[in-house]
Design a protein around this motif. Structure first.
Motif, PDB file in Angstrom:
ATOM      1  N   UNK A  98      46.430 -15.851  -3.322  1.00 37.08           N
ATOM      2  CA  UNK A  98      46.108 -16.664  -2.136  1.00 37.08           C
ATOM      3  C   UNK A  98      44.959 -17.610  -2.438  1.00 37.08           C
ATOM      4  N   UNK A  99      44.825 -18.665  -1.643  1.00 36.97           N
ATOM      5  CA  UNK A  99      43.878 -19.724  -1.952  1.00 36.97           C
ATOM      6  C   UNK A  99      42.437 -19.215  -2.057  1.00 36.97           C
ATOM      7  N   UNK A 151      39.313 -31.580  -4.897  1.00 35.76           N
ATOM      8  CA  UNK A 151      40.166 -32.275  -3.934  1.00 35.76           C
ATOM      9  C   UNK A 151      41.643 -32.091  -4.255  1.00 35.76           C
ATOM     10  N   UNK A 152      41.977 -32.125  -5.536  1.00 34.31           N
ATOM     11  CA  UNK A 152      43.374 -31.953  -5.934  1.00 34.31           C
ATOM     12  C   UNK A 152      43.871 -30.551  -5.587  1.00 34.31           C
ATOM     13  N   UNK A 153      43.047 -29.557  -5.831  1.00 34.68           N
ATOM     14  CA  UNK A 153      43.457 -28.184  -5.531  1.00 34.68           C
ATOM     15  C   UNK A 153      43.499 -27.931  -4.034  1.00 34.68           C
ATOM     16  N   UNK A 154      42.581 -28.543  -3.293  1.00 36.17           N
ATOM     17  CA  UNK A 154      42.604 -28.410  -1.835  1.00 36.17           C
ATOM     18  C   UNK A 154      43.860 -29.046  -1.256  1.00 36.17           C
ATOM     19  N   UNK A 155      44.244 -30.213  -1.791  1.00 31.23           N
ATOM     20  CA  UNK A 155      45.455 -30.890  -1.324  1.00 31.23           C
ATOM     21  C   UNK A 155      46.696 -30.060  -1.642  1.00 31.23           C
ATOM     22  N   UNK A 157      46.765 -26.827  -1.946  1.00 26.95           N
ATOM     23  CA  UNK A 157      46.752 -25.677  -1.047  1.00 26.95           C
ATOM     24  C   UNK A 157      47.245 -26.079   0.341  1.00 26.95           C
ATOM     25  N   UNK A 158      46.876 -27.275   0.788  1.00 26.44           N
ATOM     26  CA  UNK A 158      47.324 -27.754   2.099  1.00 26.44           C
ATOM     27  C   UNK A 158      48.831 -27.957   2.120  1.00 26.44           C
ATOM     28  N   UNK A 159      49.378 -28.479   1.025  1.00 25.93           N
ATOM     29  CA  UNK A 159      50.823 -28.685   0.955  1.00 25.93           C
ATOM     30  C   UNK A 159      51.571 -27.355   1.005  1.00 25.93           C
ATOM     31  N   UNK A 160      50.942 -26.295   0.502  1.00 32.92           N
ATOM     32  CA  UNK A 160      51.564 -24.969   0.550  1.00 32.92           C
ATOM     33  C   UNK A 160      51.304 -24.261   1.880  1.00 32.92           C
ATOM     34  N   UNK A 161      50.565 -24.916   2.775  1.00 36.38           N
ATOM     35  CA  UNK A 161      50.263 -24.313   4.057  1.00 36.38           C
ATOM     36  C   UNK A 161      49.118 -23.322   4.009  1.00 36.38           C
ATOM     37  N   UNK A 162      48.322 -23.335   2.924  1.00 33.96           N
ATOM     38  CA  UNK A 162      47.214 -22.386   2.777  1.00 33.96           C
ATOM     39  C   UNK A 162      45.896 -22.940   3.304  1.00 33.96           C
ATOM     40  N   UNK A 163      45.835 -24.221   3.530  1.00 35.82           N
ATOM     41  CA  UNK A 163      44.608 -24.861   4.013  1.00 35.82           C
ATOM     42  C   UNK A 163      44.995 -26.045   4.889  1.00 35.82           C
ATOM     43  N   UNK A 164      44.056 -26.512   5.676  1.00 34.60           N
ATOM     44  CA  UNK A 164      44.324 -27.654   6.536  1.00 34.60           C
ATOM     45  C   UNK A 164      44.300 -28.946   5.717  1.00 34.60           C
ATOM     46  N   UNK A 165      45.191 -29.856   6.083  1.00 31.79           N
ATOM     47  CA  UNK A 165      45.270 -31.141   5.396  1.00 31.79           C
ATOM     48  C   UNK A 165      44.185 -32.071   5.940  1.00 31.79           C
ATOM     49  N   UNK A 166      43.237 -32.433   5.124  1.00 30.97           N
ATOM     50  CA  UNK A 166      42.219 -33.405   5.501  1.00 30.97           C
ATOM     51  C   UNK A 166      41.533 -33.902   4.235  1.00 30.97           C
ATOM     52  N   UNK A 206      32.273 -22.762  -1.184  1.00 27.18           N
ATOM     53  CA  UNK A 206      33.545 -23.355  -1.591  1.00 27.18           C
ATOM     54  C   UNK A 206      34.666 -22.917  -0.664  1.00 27.18           C
ATOM     55  N   UNK A 207      34.701 -21.640  -0.315  1.00 30.50           N
ATOM     56  CA  UNK A 207      35.739 -21.156   0.594  1.00 30.50           C
ATOM     57  C   UNK A 207      35.588 -21.782   1.972  1.00 30.50           C
ATOM     58  N   UNK A 208      34.345 -22.044   2.388  1.00 32.12           N
ATOM     59  CA  UNK A 208      34.126 -22.709   3.664  1.00 32.12           C
ATOM     60  C   UNK A 208      34.705 -24.111   3.676  1.00 32.12           C
ATOM     61  N   UNK A 209      34.633 -24.794   2.550  1.00 35.95           N
ATOM     62  CA  UNK A 209      35.214 -26.134   2.447  1.00 35.95           C
ATOM     63  C   UNK A 209      36.734 -26.068   2.584  1.00 35.95           C
ATOM     64  N   UNK A 210      37.341 -25.107   1.916  1.00 40.33           N
ATOM     65  CA  UNK A 210      38.796 -24.997   1.929  1.00 40.33           C
ATOM     66  C   UNK A 210      39.326 -24.545   3.281  1.00 40.33           C
ATOM     67  N   UNK A 211      38.541 -23.737   3.997  1.00 38.83           N
ATOM     68  CA  UNK A 211      39.034 -23.139   5.230  1.00 38.83           C
ATOM     69  C   UNK A 211      38.426 -23.762   6.477  1.00 38.83           C
ATOM     70  N   UNK A 212      37.640 -24.839   6.314  1.00 38.83           N
ATOM     71  CA  UNK A 212      36.930 -25.427   7.442  1.00 38.83           C
ATOM     72  C   UNK A 212      37.887 -26.056   8.450  1.00 38.83           C
TER      73      UNK A 212
END
Length: 224
Positions: A98-99, A151-155, A157-166, A206-212
């Motif tokens: 998981x992310x 940013x690439x990994x966050x994007x 994760x967002x495409x996989x539905x693991x994080x919000x897209x922003x 870092x997790x706060x950034x991904x899950x904010x």
């Protein structure tokens, strides 16, 4: 010194000129890692001292480098390359996780690599600061590379539905700044914490950034 001396050609003792050059460069960089990363530090090191530590001559130094700043620049890139290789290897190994677990594994791999040798911390976060505009540009370019990776990994994760897209570029830049600042201050003895505690805190950031949650126009959570 306006340019480098001409390098030797041909074979000697069974090794080509290119092989001998690579060996000399490695020895100068190893000596730089020790002198810049430990004692006396970059600003107190001379070409003569570096050459003596490498077991080579100053003439051979100028065959490989123009100035000591060139050695520091090469070491800064080398330390960052080692850390990036460790982070990317961890990313590949944790792709199934998981992310949150994946991000923690990647950052801990980075931190273990860059902090496993105190000399690497000093090269990456202390000695490089304020040397010259050129090194400042190099340092910021490497920061940008780490921001791009986050940013690439966050994007992804967002495409996989693991994080919000922003857009997370500002948050990622703030995080990388925190990494640099906190590791600098910890290495200088200004932070009363163990290295594990420092790394744990950075992982939480870092997790706060991904899950904010994105903010709305009023500065509160969007949709609240």
């Amino acid at each position: 010194m306006t340019g480098r001396l001409r390098r030797p050609t041909g074979r000697y003792a069974g090794r080509s000129a290119q092989e001998r050059q690579a060996e000399r460069r490695r020895r100068f960089l190893d000596a730089g890692l020790q002198l810049f990363g430990d004692s006396p530090g970059y600003r107190a090191t001379t070409v003569a001292a570096l050459s003596e530590s490498a077991g080579l001559s100053t003439r051979q130094f100028y065959e490989e480098f123009r100035t000591l700043e060139d050695v520091l620049a090469a070491l800064h890139l080398r330390v960052n390359d080692w850390a990036e290789e460790a982070a990317l290897a961890a990313l590949a190994e944790s792709a199934h996780l998981p992310v949150a677990e994946r991000a923690a594994a990647v950052f801990r791999a980075y931190a273990a690599n860059v902090t496993g040798d105190p000399r690497r911390i000093r090269i990456a976060f202390i000695e490089i600061i304020g040397v010259s505009p050129q090194l400042d540009r190099q340092r910021l370019a490497r920061r940008s590379r780490w921001v791009d990776l986050i940013c690439a990994e966050a994007a992804a994760a967002a495409e996989r539905g693991e994080a919000q897209m922003r857009d997370r570029r500002i948050a990622a830049a703030a995080f990388i700044g925190s990494v640099n600042g906190l590791l600098h201050d910890w290495s200088a003895g200004w932070v009363e914490a163990t290295l594990d505690q420092v790394v744990d805190e950075l992982v939480r950031m870092l997790l706060g950034i991904l899950q904010s949650v994105p903010l709305g126009p009023d500065g509160g959570p969007a949709g609240a």
